[in-house]
Write a protein that holds these residues in place. Structure first.
Motif, short mmCIF file in Angstrom:
data_model
loop_
_atom_site.label_atom_id
_atom_site.label_comp_id
_atom_site.label_asym_id
_atom_site.label_seq_id
_atom_site.Cartn_x
_atom_site.Cartn_y
_atom_site.Cartn_z
N GLY A 125 69.03 19.59 26.95
CA GLY A 125 69.10 20.76 26.08
C GLY A 125 67.79 21.03 25.37
O GLY A 125 67.33 22.17 25.29
N ALA A 126 67.15 19.97 24.87
CA ALA A 126 65.86 20.14 24.18
C ALA A 126 64.79 20.60 25.16
O ALA A 126 63.93 21.44 24.82
CB ALA A 126 65.46 18.83 23.51
N ALA A 127 64.79 20.04 26.37
CA ALA A 127 63.77 20.42 27.36
C ALA A 127 63.93 21.87 27.77
O ALA A 127 62.93 22.61 27.92
CB ALA A 127 63.87 19.50 28.58
N LEU A 128 65.17 22.32 27.98
CA LEU A 128 65.40 23.72 28.33
C LEU A 128 64.96 24.65 27.19
O LEU A 128 64.39 25.72 27.43
CB LEU A 128 66.88 23.93 28.66
N ALA A 129 65.24 24.25 25.96
CA ALA A 129 64.83 25.06 24.81
C ALA A 129 63.31 25.13 24.71
O ALA A 129 62.73 26.20 24.45
CB ALA A 129 65.42 24.48 23.52
N ASN A 130 62.65 24.00 24.92
CA ASN A 130 61.18 23.98 24.86
C ASN A 130 60.58 24.84 25.98
O ASN A 130 59.59 25.55 25.78
CB ASN A 130 60.67 22.55 24.98
N GLN A 131 61.18 24.78 27.17
CA GLN A 131 60.69 25.60 28.28
C GLN A 131 60.86 27.08 27.95
O GLN A 131 59.97 27.89 28.22
CB GLN A 131 61.46 25.26 29.55
N LEU A 132 61.97 27.45 27.35
CA LEU A 132 62.19 28.84 26.96
C LEU A 132 61.17 29.29 25.93
O LEU A 132 60.65 30.41 26.01
CB LEU A 132 63.61 29.00 26.39
N SER A 133 60.83 28.42 24.99
CA SER A 133 59.86 28.79 23.95
C SER A 133 58.46 28.97 24.54
O SER A 133 57.63 29.65 23.93
CB SER A 133 59.83 27.71 22.86
N HIS A 134 58.18 28.37 25.70
CA HIS A 134 56.89 28.59 26.35
C HIS A 134 56.92 29.85 27.21
O HIS A 134 55.90 30.51 27.38
CB HIS A 134 56.53 27.38 27.22
N TRP A 135 58.06 30.16 27.78
CA TRP A 135 58.17 31.41 28.52
C TRP A 135 58.08 32.62 27.58
O TRP A 135 57.55 33.66 27.95
CB TRP A 135 59.49 31.45 29.28
N VAL A 136 58.64 32.48 26.37
CA VAL A 136 58.57 33.53 25.36
C VAL A 136 57.71 32.99 24.22
O VAL A 136 58.21 32.22 23.39
CB VAL A 136 59.97 33.91 24.84
N PRO A 137 56.40 33.32 24.16
CA PRO A 137 55.49 32.71 23.18
C PRO A 137 56.02 32.83 21.76
O PRO A 137 56.53 33.87 21.35
CB PRO A 137 54.20 33.51 23.36
N THR A 138 55.90 31.74 21.00
CA THR A 138 56.41 31.71 19.64
C THR A 138 55.57 30.76 18.81
O THR A 138 54.69 30.07 19.34
CB THR A 138 57.89 31.27 19.64
N SER A 139 55.83 30.71 17.53
CA SER A 139 55.06 29.85 16.64
C SER A 139 55.52 28.40 16.79
O SER A 139 56.64 28.13 17.22
CB SER A 139 55.24 30.30 15.19
N PRO A 140 54.66 27.42 16.42
CA PRO A 140 55.07 26.02 16.50
C PRO A 140 56.31 25.70 15.67
O PRO A 140 57.16 24.92 16.11
CB PRO A 140 53.83 25.27 15.97
N GLU A 141 56.42 26.31 14.50
CA GLU A 141 57.58 26.07 13.65
C GLU A 141 58.86 26.57 14.31
O GLU A 141 59.88 25.88 14.34
CB GLU A 141 57.38 26.76 12.30
N HIS A 142 58.78 27.77 14.88
CA HIS A 142 59.93 28.34 15.57
C HIS A 142 60.28 27.51 16.80
O HIS A 142 61.45 27.29 17.12
CB HIS A 142 59.63 29.78 15.97
N ARG A 143 59.27 26.98 17.51
CA ARG A 143 59.52 26.17 18.70
C ARG A 143 60.28 24.89 18.32
O ARG A 143 61.20 24.48 19.03
CB ARG A 143 58.20 25.82 19.38
N ARG A 144 59.91 24.26 17.22
CA ARG A 144 60.61 23.05 16.79
C ARG A 144 62.07 23.35 16.47
O ARG A 144 62.97 22.56 16.79
CB ARG A 144 59.93 22.45 15.56
N GLN A 145 62.34 24.49 15.86
CA GLN A 145 63.72 24.85 15.55
C GLN A 145 64.53 25.08 16.82
O GLN A 145 65.70 24.70 16.89
CB GLN A 145 63.73 26.10 14.66
N LEU A 146 63.91 25.68 17.83
CA LEU A 146 64.61 25.91 19.09
C LEU A 146 64.89 24.59 19.80
O LEU A 146 65.97 24.40 20.39
CB LEU A 146 63.79 26.84 19.98
N ILE A 147 63.92 23.68 19.79
CA ILE A 147 64.12 22.38 20.43
C ILE A 147 65.26 21.63 19.72
O ILE A 147 66.11 21.01 20.37
CB ILE A 147 62.82 21.56 20.40
N ALA A 148 65.26 21.67 18.40
CA ALA A 148 66.33 21.02 17.64
C ALA A 148 67.69 21.64 17.96
O ALA A 148 68.70 20.95 18.10
CB ALA A 148 66.05 21.10 16.15
N ALA A 149 67.72 22.97 18.10
CA ALA A 149 68.97 23.64 18.46
C ALA A 149 69.43 23.22 19.84
O ALA A 149 70.63 22.99 20.07
CB ALA A 149 68.78 25.16 18.41
#
Length: 863
Positions: A138-162
């Motif tokens: 789940g975290a890996a898929l979230a991190n991959q999504l955050s790279h496909w849709v550029p976002t801030s580091p803070e937002h990326r951490r929240q997505l990985i945690a989600a």
């Protein structure tokens, strides 16, 4: 009309792509994908496990179970070792490290390998859980999504945690526990957007799991021995005993896991496929020797919880599962540890419950089995709240809440008293990763605002300026973007790209900038954090942002400004901001008599340049009465521990022997050492600190392959953090040291270079030195006092010819390069401070530009 439509589209896109709205859209998608991945893993494991049990009934279990374990382990280990070594183990600790801003890979490749390898391991009967893989997937898929849709580091951490929370929620069918685990263990953040995304993703993943999953961890339908649970005050001592025992066994379990990992790496020198395969073989043999009920791990837990067992069965289950889980995880098999702790906890609870039943006869042993799951979970993971909630969500029995709270807190306090670290902290520390609450780079970005970084003097253009005037403005400026003002307010922005596209537009002769500018540009307020600024820059693919109060322009901020301030903060901060890696390990060292006034460190890596660097070090050490410390660094992967990794050091010994022979020739004390480390810069900095180094002499190959670096990863780090002078040498293929060029600037850095020059020129029998000072063409009578003083200083100390040449030019770098070419210089020596070597690169760093464009040897002295 076209301009108005463009403005409306920009407004609409900004509304839709606001960080909070986008975060919740991403959370929904992450919850959906994580839930489907968890369902796929659960169904695959259940099918494989059922097939294994069925085949064991048809054929000899003594052949089938060990054979399936061996083959499944080898295949899983091969997949992990070949395609994604990061997918070994639980994956929970790796996710926690990524959320703590430790640079570790977490992507789609790891998710796919984890999915397949975990299916093979769990389907082969190894006693691990699927919650760890689902969290990492789940975290890996979230991190991959955050790279496909550029976002801030803070937002990326929240997505990985989600994504991690969604994976846990889907594994246990427990959405609340998924959210609490994110807050309590992984991210330790209770901000609104973090909770919102975690709740939404966990809810959706849990719904998907309940609709399509196997419900193997859903205990709400199990019938307890007496149809319901009870709780009496007289039982509290037994619950306290259960909590204390679970806390002690939890610590023993954690220590056992670490010991098993260490044994596999130190004693069993086998590849990962064979380690997992052998453990699968052993597990199959042990299970084949036990009663049939032990062949299904999920069924084993249900037997304990339903009351179909006795105390002998529970004791055997506790002992066998405790041992097999530790051995299996120590092999590096991809699988989780939370579900196995539930099995161990239920067995332990059943034993305590059977004792209470025989003495008091109040509650069934199955009640204690349910409560014991939370106790063991809490002791191992140090998350008592999550332990209570996860078992409650699995059972939906309100009568268990008070016993769950008692045993979870007691087990947590006992385990915390002995060792404050959770199992995942211990696993990370074993890899050299120490997660602390010190501010990370992302934390610094959240603390700094646009007002701290922005350029307050902004070059602007008027909206009524003609296109030709705009072209002239761009040609006389190094800026590529100009805000457009009208009555002091920002109404647009024009870029070089807009000017390039003029040819494709049909514009009249009277066209103005307002016809080509981007109206209503994206702006930020002075109070916006740098994390938010980076998010906006990435979201809209911009290079700069106007900073406004209302519509009044107060500054402008670029990516280069953020990099510059970050470099300053790193260089001026006494605490190490980046997460620590494992310390380097000295595997070889020699010591000479400590007779010098200081020490000069020479890192040696390339045999082609080692001899020249050693000769330079020798003349400097001779002049300053220094000792020489020669360092060879052997790099190991981040997954390896430097102190435990076997290495080959023959070539390193050869280089160091050459250094010792040179020291004997020059009568200079030479110390040597070989360090094993995760990176070269870390080993150099640790040597500087431990050996009290006064000067570092490093070679630099003159090119860079890492984006975002100024010189190289190693050189940049040493320049920033070394608490001593650094001499950086870009050596020619066949360096000679006859003709020297020294540009003068008048600062302390030039003086340091001048003081070093007499020693370096002793490398030549007849050196010729040219001093060069660049003046602006507008200076009619240049002040050559500095040249004259430097000339007199060197003439008294150098056995050779010294010349002084004033030069007039608009570009210092170009003037120096031209002087070097005309004079046929062999060496250019430059003085530069730590700040100028790094933060001026964005504005055209003179030393860096000269070193890159010059074909001769360049020596830079950093003070």
């Amino acid at each position: 009309m076209l301009v108005r439509g463009k403005i409306l589209w920009l407004r609409l896109s900004r509304q839709l792509l606001r960080p909070k709205r986008l975060a919740f859209v991403d959370a929904c998608l992450i919850g959906l994908v994580s839930g489907l991945a968890a369902v796929l893993l659960g169904q695959a494991v259940d099918w494989a496990g059922a097939w294994r049990v069925r085949v064991s009934y048809l054929w000899s279990a003594y052949l089938v179970l060990p054979g399936i374990g061996l083959v499944g382990g080898i295949l899983a280990g091969w997949l992990v070792e070949r395609f994604a070594p990061e997918a070994s183990g639980s994956g929970m600790s790796e996710v926690k490290a990524v959320l703590a801003c430790v640079p570790m890979p977490l992507n789609l490749r790891i998710a796919l390998v984890k999915l397949v390898s975990a299916t093979l391991v769990l389907g082969s009967g190894m006693p691990l859980g699927r919650e760890g893989p689902t969290v990492q997937i789940g975290a890996a898929l979230a991190n991959q999504l955050s790279h496909w849709v550029p976002t801030s580091p803070e937002h990326r951490r929240q997505l990985i945690a989600a994504g991690a929370g969604a994976g846990l929620a889907a594994a246990f069918n427990a959405p609340i526990a998924g959210v609490l685990f994110v807050v309590e263990e992984l991210l330790q953040d209770v901000s609104g957007i973090t909770l919102g995304t975690a709740i939404l993703a966990s809810f959706i993943a849990s719904v998907i799991s309940r609709l399509y999953g196997s419900h193997s961890l859903d205990l709400s339908d199990l019938n307890l021995a007496f149809g319901h649970t009870t709780f009496f005050a007289q039982e509290i001592p037994f619950y306290l005993i259960l909590g204390v025992t679970a806390g002690l066994l939890g610590i023993l379990f954690n220590k056992g896991v670490l010991a098993s990992l260490a044994m596999n790496r130190r004693v069993l020198h086998l590849s990962l496929p064979w380690r997992i395969g052998i453990v699968g073989l052993v597990t199959g043999v042990v299970i084949a020797l036990l009663p049939i009920s032990f062949r299904n791990n999920a069924g084993l837990r249900e037997i304990l919880l339903m009351g179909s067992a006795n105390w002998i069965f529970a004791a055997i289950a506790l002992l066998v599962q405790f041992t097999l889980i530790i051995l299996t995880y120590g092999s590096g098999a991809p699988g989780g540890l939370l579900v196995p702790t539930l099995v161990l906890g239920s067995a332990l609870g059943y034993l305590v419950g059977a004792t209470e039943q025989s003495l008091l006869g109040m509650s069934a042993a199955t009640t204690y089995a349910h409560v014991g799951m939370a106790a063991f979970f809490s002791a191992v993971s140090k998350v008592p709240i999550t332990a209570v909630v996860i078992v409650f969500e699995m059972t939906t029995d309100f009568n268990l809440v008070l016993p769950l709270m008692i045993v979870s807190v007691v087990a947590y306090l006992v385990a915390e008293k002995i060792d404050r670290r959770s199992l995942y902290d211990l696993l990370l520390e074993r890899k050299g990763i120490h997660i602390t609450k010190e501010p990370t780079t992302e934390g610094l970005l959240a603390q700094l605002t646009a007002a701290d970084v922005m350029q307050r003097r902004v070059e602007t253009l008027s909206s009524q300026m003609s296109i030709d005037e705009a072209v002239q403005a761009f040609s006389h400026s190094h800026h590529r973007n100009f805000p457009i003002l009208e009555n002091g307010k920002v109404i647009g922005i024009v870029t070089q790209k807009d000017l390039v596209n003029i040819a494709s537009q049909q514009l009249g002769k009277d066209a103005t900038i307002s016809d080509i500018m981007t109206p209503e540009p994206v702006t930020v307020s002075p109070t916006a954090t740098l994390a938010h600024v980076l998010h906006i820059l990435n979201r809209y693919h911009l290079s700069c942002l106007p900073v406004t109060e209302g519509r009044k322009l107060v500054g402008i901020i670029t990516r280069s400004d953020i990099i510059r301030v970050e470099a300053e903060r790193l260089s001026g901060n006494t605490q190490q901001i980046e997460p620590k890696s494992a310390p380097s390990y000295v595997i070889y060292q020699t010591r000479a008599p400590a007779t010098g006034k200081g020490r000069l460190l020479v890192p040696l890596s390339h045999p082609q340049t080692a001899q020249t660097l050693l000769e330079m070090a020798a003349v400097i050490a001779k002049d300053r009465n220094y000792e020489i410390e020669c360092l060879q660094v052997i790099i190991v992967p981040p997954s390896r521990i430097p102190s435990e990794t076997p290495i080959e050091s023959t070539k390193s010994h050869d280089l160091l022997r050459r250094a010792i022979l040179l020291g004997q020739k020059w009568c200079i004390p030479v110390h040597t050492q070989i360090r094993v480390a995760h990176n070269v810069a870390q080993a150099i900095l640790e040597s500087v600190k431990e050996r009290h180094i006064d000067l570092v002499l490093m070679g630099w190959k003159g090119n860079i392959s890492t984006p975002g670096r100024f010189f190289s990863r190693v050189v940049d780090t040493v320049i920033r953090q070394a608490a001593c002078d650094v001499v950086l040498a870009k050596l020619d293929n066949k360096p000679t040291f006859n003709r020297w060029l020294l540009p003068m600037a008048g600062g302390p850095n030039s003086r340091q270079a001048i003081q070093l020059l007499p020693a370096l020129t002793s490398l030549s029998t007849s050196p010729q030195i040219t001093l060069c000072q660049v003046f602006q063409p507008t200076e009619a009578m240049p002040d050559t006092t500095l040249l004259e003083k430097s000339l007199h200083f060197l003439e008294c100390r150098v056995n050779g010819k010294v010349l002084a040449t004033p030069v007039q030019s608009n570009s210092v770098a170009e003037a120096v390069l031209e002087c070097a070419e005309q004079d046929n210089s062999d060496v250019i020596i430059l003085g530069a401070s730590r700040e100028s070597l790094l933060k001026q690169v964005m504005q055209g760093n003179i030393p860096e530009k000269i070193s890159r464009k010059s074909h001769c040897t360049v020596i830079m002295v950093r003070t």
